[in-house]
Scaffold this motif. Sequence first.
Motif, PDB file in Angstrom:
ATOM      1  N   GLY A 100       0.552  -1.190   0.069  1.00 34.88           N
ATOM      2  CA  GLY A 100       0.059   0.326   0.286  1.00 34.88           C
ATOM      3  C   GLY A 100       0.817   1.269   0.166  1.00 34.88           C
ATOM      4  O   GLY A 100       1.813   1.195  -0.062  1.00 34.88           O
ATOM      5  N   GLU A 101       0.234   2.736   0.180  1.00 37.36           N
ATOM      6  CA  GLU A 101       0.712   3.015  -0.157  1.00 37.36           C
ATOM      7  C   GLU A 101       2.372   3.888   1.474  1.00 37.36           C
ATOM      8  O   GLU A 101       1.823   3.072   2.176  1.00 37.36           O
ATOM      9  N   GLY A 102       3.097   4.007   0.961  1.00 31.56           N
ATOM     10  CA  GLY A 102       4.091   4.188   1.995  1.00 31.56           C
ATOM     11  C   GLY A 102       3.933   5.079   3.460  1.00 31.56           C
ATOM     12  O   GLY A 102       4.021   5.094   4.480  1.00 31.56           O
TER      13      GLY A 102
ATOM     14  N   PHE B  58      16.862  -1.488   3.938  1.00 31.70           N
ATOM     15  CA  PHE B  58      16.617  -1.802   2.998  1.00 31.70           C
ATOM     16  C   PHE B  58      17.957  -0.827   2.406  1.00 31.70           C
ATOM     17  O   PHE B  58      17.773  -0.138   3.067  1.00 31.70           O
ATOM     18  N   PRO B  59      18.018  -0.910   0.865  1.00 31.75           N
ATOM     19  CA  PRO B  59      19.060  -0.064   0.807  1.00 31.75           C
ATOM     20  C   PRO B  59      18.625   1.425   0.850  1.00 31.75           C
ATOM     21  O   PRO B  59      17.651   1.493   0.040  1.00 31.75           O
ATOM     22  N   CYS B  60      19.877   1.843   1.009  1.00 35.33           N
ATOM     23  CA  CYS B  60      19.623   3.346   1.491  1.00 35.33           C
ATOM     24  C   CYS B  60      20.418   4.232   1.307  1.00 35.33           C
ATOM     25  O   CYS B  60      22.197   3.881   1.511  1.00 35.33           O
ATOM     26  N   LYS B  61      20.208   5.374   0.935  1.00 39.35           N
ATOM     27  CA  LYS B  61      22.160   6.172   0.267  1.00 39.35           C
ATOM     28  C   LYS B  61      21.390   7.344   1.251  1.00 39.35           C
ATOM     29  O   LYS B  61      21.234   8.094   1.684  1.00 39.35           O
ATOM     30  N   GLN B  62      22.973   7.366   2.971  1.00 38.36           N
ATOM     31  CA  GLN B  62      21.926   7.836   3.854  1.00 38.36           C
ATOM     32  C   GLN B  62      23.458   9.409   3.258  1.00 38.36           C
ATOM     33  O   GLN B  62      24.575   8.785   2.539  1.00 38.36           O
ATOM     34  N   GLU B  63      22.546  10.119   3.935  1.00 39.39           N
ATOM     35  CA  GLU B  63      23.950  11.291   3.520  1.00 39.39           C
ATOM     36  C   GLU B  63      24.006  11.591   5.217  1.00 39.39           C
ATOM     37  O   GLU B  63      23.812  13.409   5.159  1.00 39.39           O
TER      38      GLU B  63
ATOM     39  N   LEU C 187      23.854  10.550  10.020  1.00 41.90           N
ATOM     40  CA  LEU C 187      22.213   9.405  11.002  1.00 41.90           C
ATOM     41  C   LEU C 187      21.749   9.939  10.680  1.00 41.90           C
ATOM     42  O   LEU C 187      20.995   8.588  11.367  1.00 41.90           O
ATOM     43  N   THR C 188      20.967  10.701   9.884  1.00 38.24           N
ATOM     44  CA  THR C 188      19.395  10.749  10.707  1.00 38.24           C
ATOM     45  C   THR C 188      18.581  11.170   8.689  1.00 38.24           C
ATOM     46  O   THR C 188      17.490  11.664   8.842  1.00 38.24           O
ATOM     47  N   LYS C 189      19.721  11.113   8.169  1.00 41.40           N
ATOM     48  CA  LYS C 189      18.929  11.246   6.358  1.00 41.40           C
ATOM     49  C   LYS C 189      19.638  10.058   5.358  1.00 41.40           C
ATOM     50  O   LYS C 189      20.487   9.521   5.960  1.00 41.40           O
ATOM     51  N   ALA C 190      18.437   9.334   5.233  1.00 36.30           N
ATOM     52  CA  ALA C 190      19.092   8.014   4.382  1.00 36.30           C
ATOM     53  C   ALA C 190      17.675   8.423   3.838  1.00 36.30           C
ATOM     54  O   ALA C 190      16.279   8.295   3.541  1.00 36.30           O
ATOM     55  N   ARG C 191      18.123   7.805   2.119  1.00 36.60           N
ATOM     56  CA  ARG C 191      16.712   7.531   1.032  1.00 36.60           C
ATOM     57  C   ARG C 191      16.851   6.605   0.418  1.00 36.60           C
ATOM     58  O   ARG C 191      17.831   5.786   0.324  1.00 36.60           O
TER      59      ARG C 191
ATOM     60  N   GLU D  63      13.023   9.068  -0.788  1.00 39.51           N
ATOM     61  CA  GLU D  63      12.434   9.487  -0.223  1.00 39.51           C
ATOM     62  C   GLU D  63      12.921   9.719   1.239  1.00 39.51           C
ATOM     63  O   GLU D  63      13.493   7.976   1.613  1.00 39.51           O
ATOM     64  N   ASP D  64      13.714  10.587   1.870  1.00 35.06           N
ATOM     65  CA  ASP D  64      14.016  10.743   3.216  1.00 35.06           C
ATOM     66  C   ASP D  64      12.696   9.760   4.937  1.00 35.06           C
ATOM     67  O   ASP D  64      12.151  10.303   4.319  1.00 35.06           O
TER      68      ASP D  64
END
Length: 420
Positions: A56-58, A91-96, A98-102, A118-119
Amino acid sequence: MYPTYVRGLPDGSERGHFLALDLGGTNFRVLLITLKGIDVEMKNKIFPISQELMHGEGTLLFDYIAECLEMFQREYNLMQDTLSLGFTFSFPCKQEGLTKARLVKWTKGFTCPGVENEDVVRLLNEAIARRGSSINIQCTALLNDTVGCLMSCAFLDHNSMVGVILGTGTNACYMEHLDKVLTWDGDFDEPKRVEQSENVQHSDAISRKVIINTEWGAFGDNGELDFIRTDLDHVVDKASLNPGKQIFEKMISGMYMGELVRLVLVKCARDELLFSGETSQDLETQGRFYTKYVSKLKRDEESEGYTNTKQVLDELGVEKYTMDDCRHVQYICSTISSRAAYLASAGIATLLNRVNLPNVTVAVDGSLYRFHPHFHRRMMEKTKELLDNGIQVSDLLLTCPSCDLSPVVGCNEVHLLRYI
Ligand code: ADP
């Protein structure tokens, strides 16, 4: 590979109450963790994730997570405190930071629209905010399960440098020198510690380093594994929710192992090599041969009469089978699970050779590793075989499944650490 922004490992001196969220597979868990020296107290509650929520929707998924957090806080009477939350999002996240990850791409059966790119920390914080003042939580770190596994082991075993997950999916992380991380955009300062514990043997090793999330499940997505993929690996991939992606994972992890076995059984039956050439409706159904059956069948080896194998074949509605068939089914399960263990070992040996330190502990978690009776042993054999000459097997430091968390210093066997 993604830098995680985690620059140090715990050394056992950490104290306090923390909340943890664990989302990344079959279940979603909320935990209250109290660290008081070597003692760790954990209270946890498991919440199911329905198929509707997985697809369903995130926003619905994150609203559900926030609702579960609030229920947990109420149940444990934590409403008055503002608690720090660690969010294990596997899940694979590109972190920017410690508290920001797309989120790069959903895996392991999740497909919720509106989350990729999305973050996820922002999505969680917004869902928490939608619940108003009834919930009092601050997300202070996002990490994936490999990092969580490594950190938890490092708390007690200060030689832990590699974390591996073998569950629904598979992935690994390791400590890397910052100067080798060409994509590093953070600072190069030493991580700050309140006090440095004397029992950290790799204190030099934790400075100017960062944990790298290898996302090794995606190895092979550019064709690197094509030379060993079989026709049936391609069938599993094509029928999956993410064709062409997570190729290494699809050859190893629990989400796909049972299905690979099923496809081999069906092929052998159709070629009249098994079950007098007959299959059954269940055996012909995608996903019907569960990975837990592989563990169950493997336990038969020691006992007489293939009781478990027969039980599984009966459950699958296979009518005509002989003792030879049972032996062949066993062999198929062995071959597929050994291949998985060997591939995981190839990854572990590569990381150990890269870390290139004596006395390294590998932290491993996940139900496939925990419950398959021979996975650990197969990994031991193959990892030993693949280590560079300079790295002595006996240099690896050890805890084994039967030792639980107590490190066995000086043991001549190699064991991988199993975290419970
Ligand atoms: P996560 O979903 O977070 O990875 P687990 O580590 O518990 O959680 O892994 C669950 C997966 O492990 C299941 O999807 C299944 O494929 C596999 N599994 C569960 N039980 C067993 C078992 N007895 N033997 C082998 N694999 C198992």
